[in-house]
Design an enzyme around this catalytic site. Structure first.
Site, short mmCIF file in Angstrom:
data_model
loop_
_atom_site.label_atom_id
_atom_site.label_comp_id
_atom_site.label_asym_id
_atom_site.label_seq_id
_atom_site.Cartn_x
_atom_site.Cartn_y
_atom_site.Cartn_z
N SER A 56 0.84 -1.20 0.00
CA SER A 56 0.00 0.00 0.00
C SER A 56 0.87 1.24 0.00
O SER A 56 1.99 1.23 0.54
CB SER A 56 -0.85 -0.03 1.27
OG SER A 56 -1.42 1.23 1.51
N TYR B 204 -1.27 -1.20 10.89
CA TYR B 204 -1.57 -1.77 9.57
C TYR B 204 -0.40 -1.52 8.62
O TYR B 204 0.09 -2.43 7.95
CB TYR B 204 -2.86 -1.14 9.01
CG TYR B 204 -3.06 -1.40 7.53
CD1 TYR B 204 -3.37 -2.67 7.05
CD2 TYR B 204 -2.93 -0.36 6.59
CE1 TYR B 204 -3.54 -2.90 5.69
CE2 TYR B 204 -3.12 -0.57 5.24
CZ TYR B 204 -3.42 -1.84 4.79
OH TYR B 204 -3.58 -2.07 3.45
N LYS C 76 2.54 -4.06 6.57
CA LYS C 76 2.90 -4.06 5.14
C LYS C 76 4.42 -3.90 5.00
O LYS C 76 5.05 -4.58 4.17
CB LYS C 76 2.19 -2.92 4.40
CG LYS C 76 0.69 -3.10 4.29
CD LYS C 76 0.32 -4.26 3.38
CE LYS C 76 -1.15 -4.55 3.36
NZ LYS C 76 -1.51 -5.85 2.78
P1 NAD Z 1 -10.82 -7.26 1.41
O1 NAD Z 1 -10.99 -7.24 2.89
O2 NAD Z 1 -12.00 -7.02 0.56
O3 NAD Z 1 -10.13 -8.63 0.95
C1 NAD Z 1 -9.24 -9.34 1.77
C2 NAD Z 1 -9.66 -10.80 1.76
O4 NAD Z 1 -8.73 -11.53 2.57
C3 NAD Z 1 -11.05 -11.01 2.35
O5 NAD Z 1 -11.81 -11.79 1.45
C4 NAD Z 1 -10.80 -11.75 3.66
O6 NAD Z 1 -11.84 -12.64 3.98
C5 NAD Z 1 -9.47 -12.45 3.37
N1 NAD Z 1 -8.65 -12.74 4.54
C6 NAD Z 1 -8.27 -11.88 5.53
N2 NAD Z 1 -7.51 -12.52 6.44
C7 NAD Z 1 -7.40 -13.82 6.02
C8 NAD Z 1 -6.73 -14.96 6.51
N3 NAD Z 1 -6.06 -14.93 7.67
N4 NAD Z 1 -6.80 -16.10 5.82
C9 NAD Z 1 -7.50 -16.17 4.65
N5 NAD Z 1 -8.16 -15.12 4.13
C10 NAD Z 1 -8.11 -13.95 4.81
O7 NAD Z 1 -9.66 -6.20 1.09
P2 NAD Z 1 -9.17 -5.62 -0.31
O8 NAD Z 1 -9.56 -4.20 -0.35
O9 NAD Z 1 -9.55 -6.52 -1.40
O10 NAD Z 1 -7.59 -5.66 -0.07
C11 NAD Z 1 -6.79 -6.73 -0.53
C12 NAD Z 1 -5.36 -6.47 -0.10
O11 NAD Z 1 -4.93 -5.22 -0.62
C13 NAD Z 1 -5.15 -6.38 1.41
O12 NAD Z 1 -3.93 -7.01 1.73
C14 NAD Z 1 -5.06 -4.89 1.67
O13 NAD Z 1 -4.29 -4.60 2.81
C15 NAD Z 1 -4.39 -4.41 0.39
N6 NAD Z 1 -4.69 -2.99 0.10
C16 NAD Z 1 -5.99 -2.58 -0.01
C17 NAD Z 1 -6.28 -1.25 -0.27
C18 NAD Z 1 -7.71 -0.77 -0.38
O14 NAD Z 1 -7.94 0.43 -0.27
N7 NAD Z 1 -8.69 -1.62 -0.60
C19 NAD Z 1 -5.24 -0.32 -0.42
C20 NAD Z 1 -3.91 -0.77 -0.31
C21 NAD Z 1 -3.66 -2.12 -0.06
C1 UD1 Z 2 -6.92 5.25 3.76
C2 UD1 Z 2 -6.00 4.53 4.74
C3 UD1 Z 2 -4.80 3.96 3.99
C4 UD1 Z 2 -5.24 3.07 2.82
C5 UD1 Z 2 -6.14 3.92 1.91
C6 UD1 Z 2 -6.67 3.18 0.71
C7 UD1 Z 2 -6.36 5.82 6.79
C8 UD1 Z 2 -5.76 6.78 7.78
N1 UD1 Z 2 -5.59 5.48 5.76
O1 UD1 Z 2 -6.21 6.32 3.25
O2 UD1 Z 2 -4.01 3.19 4.87
O3 UD1 Z 2 -4.11 2.60 2.11
O4 UD1 Z 2 -7.26 4.38 2.69
O5 UD1 Z 2 -7.68 2.30 1.07
O6 UD1 Z 2 -7.47 5.33 6.99
N2 UD1 Z 2 -12.38 11.67 3.76
C9 UD1 Z 2 -13.37 12.55 4.16
N3 UD1 Z 2 -14.50 12.04 4.71
C10 UD1 Z 2 -14.71 10.69 4.89
C11 UD1 Z 2 -13.69 9.80 4.46
C12 UD1 Z 2 -12.54 10.33 3.91
O7 UD1 Z 2 -13.23 13.77 4.02
O8 UD1 Z 2 -15.77 10.30 5.42
C13 UD1 Z 2 -11.15 12.21 3.13
C14 UD1 Z 2 -9.86 11.89 3.85
O9 UD1 Z 2 -9.58 12.88 4.83
C15 UD1 Z 2 -8.86 11.87 2.69
C16 UD1 Z 2 -9.69 11.36 1.51
O10 UD1 Z 2 -11.04 11.60 1.86
O11 UD1 Z 2 -8.42 13.18 2.40
C17 UD1 Z 2 -9.49 9.89 1.22
O12 UD1 Z 2 -9.74 9.15 2.42
P1 UD1 Z 2 -9.74 7.55 2.45
O13 UD1 Z 2 -10.65 7.03 1.41
O14 UD1 Z 2 -10.00 7.12 3.85
O15 UD1 Z 2 -8.27 7.15 1.99
P2 UD1 Z 2 -6.84 7.58 2.64
O16 UD1 Z 2 -6.98 8.56 3.70
O17 UD1 Z 2 -5.95 7.94 1.50
#
Ligand code: NAD
Ligand code: UD1
Length: 333
Positions: free
Chosen positions: A122, A146, A150
């Site tokens: 991330s 978190y 990573k």
């Molecule tokens: P998500 O929660 O929708 O998907 C994660 C999946 O992993 C879920 O289906 C959950 O059931 C499964 N899981 C969790 N722990 C497990 C375990 N111990 N064993 C087996 N399965 C398990 O999340 P996502 O948004 O699809 O994210 C996927 C990956 O990307 C994560 O590692 C997350 O940290 C990373 N990531 C997500 C975002 C985002 O904004 N969505 C941003 C940066 C990184």
């Molecule tokens: C969050 C996570 C980050 C993760 C990323 C992508 C936090 C502190 N960080 O970041 O670890 O990688 O999501 O999933 O949670 N905002 C509002 N009102 C809301 C929600 C958000 O104003 O109700 C604003 C936030 O202040 C920010 C922007 O929207 O400026 C995006 O927020 P968000 O979607 O939570 O993503 P990140 O803060 O980038």
């Protein structure tokens, strides 16, 4: 090629499974369903008219995962917990699930002699940006448990490669994934009150929530609200296919997946309003703890190493989120 997808029932995992199946890969999903449901897998099968082998299991169960990995050639590792606030309250659960879980997976891969892996990292690993756009060599610093998980997993992967240069590892640092598949069959379904901006905006537009709280309008940005690099989840999923293909050559590379463009909270709110035809009411609230002003990617490395770039616009991100929200708001409410 048979690909093992941990966390494949989740938001980014399901979209990636669609792309994998469309590209002709065989897919084994391994997920404990702690933040997803088996329905999402069925929807992927409906979209692609192809079958997935689904195994319900936990990545911390090395014996089970070892057996499940048999016959697979590469791993895409999505499984993990991802809520920043929750990680501050329950750090042990995050280290156990994300770090211990990854160690268990890597141990099982070693037994099965699988050395190709794409890992979900991330942009959070960059902490408060010292310069923008963020390049992959920007200093790394986590600001919450978190993010620490990573960073630790990235380090473990780099150490694995340093010890054995036949590994092929792609560490993908996602910026802000949003949107949904244009079928409206898969998307993000957050439990309870959404923490992230886009799901919150969608729920305001559909009438589930009264207004959006804009966290601060006094940042050093053009309109004072936070700026982020939002990327369509389908573009992100396609980046995984490119990363997987790049693993033919032994390597260990960290690569940003973003668009390179930053949009403010108010710009996103307006774009969503236009796409949905609904008013998105908002109120300016205090800054959220730990938030940064701006964050966007330098995408040069992804273009050079993966021949990948994002294609979808903010308009498409908002339209597809809205389509998903409309088709699923009954089950969400
Ligand atoms: P998500 O929660 O929708 O998907 C994660 C999946 O992993 C879920 O289906 C959950 O059931 C499964 N899981 C969790 N722990 C497990 C375990 N111990 N064993 C087996 N399965 C398990 O999340 P996502 O948004 O699809 O994210 C996927 C990956 O990307 C994560 O590692 C997350 O940290 C990373 N990531 C997500 C975002 C985002 O904004 N969505 C941003 C940066 C990184
Ligand atoms: C969050 C996570 C980050 C993760 C990323 C992508 C936090 C502190 N960080 O970041 O670890 O990688 O999501 O999933 O949670 N905002 C509002 N009102 C809301 C929600 C958000 O104003 O109700 C604003 C936030 O202040 C920010 C922007 O929207 O400026 C995006 O927020 P968000 O979607 O939570 O993503 P990140 O803060 O980038």
């Amino acid at each position: 090629m048979k690909v093992f997808v941990t966390g494949g029932a989740g938001y980014i995992g399901t979209h990636t499974c669609v792309e994998l199946l469309n590209e002709g890969y065989e897919v084994v999903v391994y997920d404990n369903l702690c933040n997803s449901s088996v329905e999402a897998i069925k929807q992927v099968e409906t979209i692609t008219s192809k079958k997935i082998t689904f195994i319900e299991g936990d990545i911390r169960d090395t014996q089970a995962i070892n057996k499940a990995l048999e016959g697979c050639e590469a791993v895409i590792h999505f499984a993990g917990l991802k809520a920043v606030g929750e990680s501050v309250e329950r750090p042990l659960d995050y280290y156990d699930n994300n770090v211990q879980g990854s160690l268990s997976l890597f141990a099982a891969m070693k037994i099965q002699d699988i050395k190709k892996i794409v890992f979900s990292s991330s942009a959070t690993v960059y902490g408060d940006p010292k310069f923008l756009p963020l390049t992959e060599d920007h200093p790394l610093k986590a600001t919450n448990p978190y993010g620490e998980t990573k960073l630790v997993i990235e380090m473990i992967l780099r150490d694995l490669y340093n010890a054995d240069k036949t590994y092929s590892i792609s560490i993908l640092r996602y910026f802000n994934p949003v949107g949904a598949h244009d079928s409206g069959l898969i998307g993000e379904n957050p439990q309870g009150t959404p923490n992230n901006l886009m799901p919150y905006i969608s729920q305001v537009a559909v009438g589930q929530r009264e207004h959006l709280n804009v966290f601060g309008n006094d940042y050093d940005t053009p309109d004072g609200t936070g700026v982020r690099d939002y990327i369509h989840v389908v573009d992100l999923a396609k980046g995984h296919i490119k990363a997987l293909k790049s693993l033919e050559k032994a390597q260990c590379e960290a690569i940003n997946l973003g668009t390179g463009n930053g949009y403010s909270v108010l710009e996103m709110t307006k774009a969503f309003s236009v796409a949905s035809g609904k008013e998105v009411s908002y109120k300016i609230s205090p800054r959220r703890n730990g938030d940064i002003a701006s964050c966007y990617a330098d995408t040069t490395k992804a273009k050079e190493l993966l021949n990948w770039r994002s294609e979808k616009t903010i308009k498409e991100m908002c339209e597809d989120s809205w389509n998903w929200q409309m088709k699923n708001s009954k089950s969400l409410s």
